[in-house]
Design a protein around this motif. Structure first.
Motif, PDB file in Angstrom:
ATOM      1  N   GLU A 165     -64.820   0.352  -8.914  1.00 40.97           N
ATOM      2  CA  GLU A 165     -65.784  -0.643  -8.598  1.00 40.97           C
ATOM      3  C   GLU A 165     -66.049  -0.488  -6.884  1.00 40.97           C
ATOM      4  N   LEU A 166     -67.194  -0.891  -6.487  1.00 35.36           N
ATOM      5  CA  LEU A 166     -67.596  -0.504  -5.272  1.00 35.36           C
ATOM      6  C   LEU A 166     -67.035  -1.872  -4.439  1.00 35.36           C
ATOM      7  N   VAL A 167     -66.308  -1.661  -3.373  1.00 35.66           N
ATOM      8  CA  VAL A 167     -65.906  -2.401  -2.498  1.00 35.66           C
ATOM      9  C   VAL A 167     -66.375  -2.125  -0.940  1.00 35.66           C
ATOM     10  N   GLU A 168     -66.299  -3.276  -0.243  1.00 29.11           N
ATOM     11  CA  GLU A 168     -66.858  -3.026   1.236  1.00 29.11           C
ATOM     12  C   GLU A 168     -65.617  -3.003   1.992  1.00 29.11           C
ATOM     13  N   VAL A 169     -65.031  -2.100   3.133  1.00 32.95           N
ATOM     14  CA  VAL A 169     -64.059  -2.276   3.755  1.00 32.95           C
ATOM     15  C   VAL A 169     -64.446  -2.638   5.031  1.00 32.95           C
ATOM     16  N   THR A 170     -64.030  -3.314   5.838  1.00 31.77           N
ATOM     17  CA  THR A 170     -64.430  -3.788   7.116  1.00 31.77           C
ATOM     18  C   THR A 170     -63.213  -3.765   8.164  1.00 31.77           C
ATOM     19  N   PRO A 171     -63.111  -2.787   9.019  1.00 33.96           N
ATOM     20  CA  PRO A 171     -62.018  -2.864  10.280  1.00 33.96           C
ATOM     21  C   PRO A 171     -62.033  -4.187  10.954  1.00 33.96           C
ATOM     22  N   TYR A 172     -60.971  -4.546  11.453  1.00 31.99           N
ATOM     23  CA  TYR A 172     -60.659  -5.717  12.313  1.00 31.99           C
ATOM     24  C   TYR A 172     -60.296  -5.144  13.676  1.00 31.99           C
ATOM     25  N   VAL A 173     -60.711  -5.422  14.629  1.00 33.58           N
ATOM     26  CA  VAL A 173     -59.904  -5.048  15.880  1.00 33.58           C
ATOM     27  C   VAL A 173     -59.447  -6.109  16.772  1.00 33.58           C
ATOM     28  N   GLY A 174     -58.307  -5.921  17.403  1.00 31.40           N
ATOM     29  CA  GLY A 174     -57.648  -6.657  18.141  1.00 31.40           C
ATOM     30  C   GLY A 174     -58.211  -6.978  19.478  1.00 31.40           C
ATOM     31  N   ASN A 209     -52.802 -14.141  21.617  1.00 26.85           N
ATOM     32  CA  ASN A 209     -53.087 -15.225  20.848  1.00 26.85           C
ATOM     33  C   ASN A 209     -54.542 -15.519  20.349  1.00 26.85           C
ATOM     34  N   PHE A 210     -55.299 -14.305  20.341  1.00 23.49           N
ATOM     35  CA  PHE A 210     -56.596 -14.519  19.770  1.00 23.49           C
ATOM     36  C   PHE A 210     -56.431 -13.708  18.711  1.00 23.49           C
ATOM     37  N   PRO A 211     -57.453 -14.194  17.578  1.00 22.14           N
ATOM     38  CA  PRO A 211     -57.478 -13.470  16.201  1.00 22.14           C
ATOM     39  C   PRO A 211     -58.258 -12.127  16.404  1.00 22.14           C
TER      40      PRO A 211
END
Length: 131
Positions: free
Chosen positions: A14-23, A28-30
């Motif tokens: 199935e189609l999914v969307e993958v989003t990278p997250y950067v520090g 102490n910040f998400p």
């Protein structure tokens, strides 16, 4: 094995969307999403059955029976074919199922030893039905 992986994607994918997250450079910040690098790809989603032994005595067995309750749950897992993603998956990245808008966060990424990547995730939420 790539042909087998492609057949798996074709029959169960199935189609999914993958989003990278950067520090962030500050402690102490998400991490923050980088939507400019988000990609839509085909993945296989499964919700494997899993039993969890609850309580602090989870390893103790008395008379052949566990003295702690056993809870049945499920473990959501995505699998991707090698080379499908343009970047390596990392812990904290987000995967959104496009069929129901459910959002997941990557916990662990492991090769399956043959031709796919197995990604253990935790569900973060899903879109409201009335929207």
């Amino acid at each position: 094995m790539q042909d087998v992986s492609a057949a798996i994607d074709e029959s169960m994918g199935e189609l999914v969307e993958v989003t990278p997250y950067v520090g962030t450079p500050l402690p102490n910040f998400p991490a923050v999403p980088d939507p400019s690098k988000a990609v839509t790809v085909t993945a296989v989603f499964t919700n494997r059955a899993k039993s969890i032994i609850m309580g602090e005595n989870s390893g103790r067995i008395s008379s052949g029976h566990s003295v702690c309750p056993i809870v049945s749950t499920s473990e959501p897992i995505f699998t991707f074919g090698y080379g499908v993603l343009t970047f390596p998956l990392r812990q904290g990245y987000r995967i959104r199922r496009l069929c129901n808008q459910a959002l997941y966060e990557v916990k662990d990424v492991q090769p399956d030893g043959v031709s796919r990547i197995e990604v253990t995730v935790v569900q973060l939420g899903r879109a409201r039905e009335d929207q």
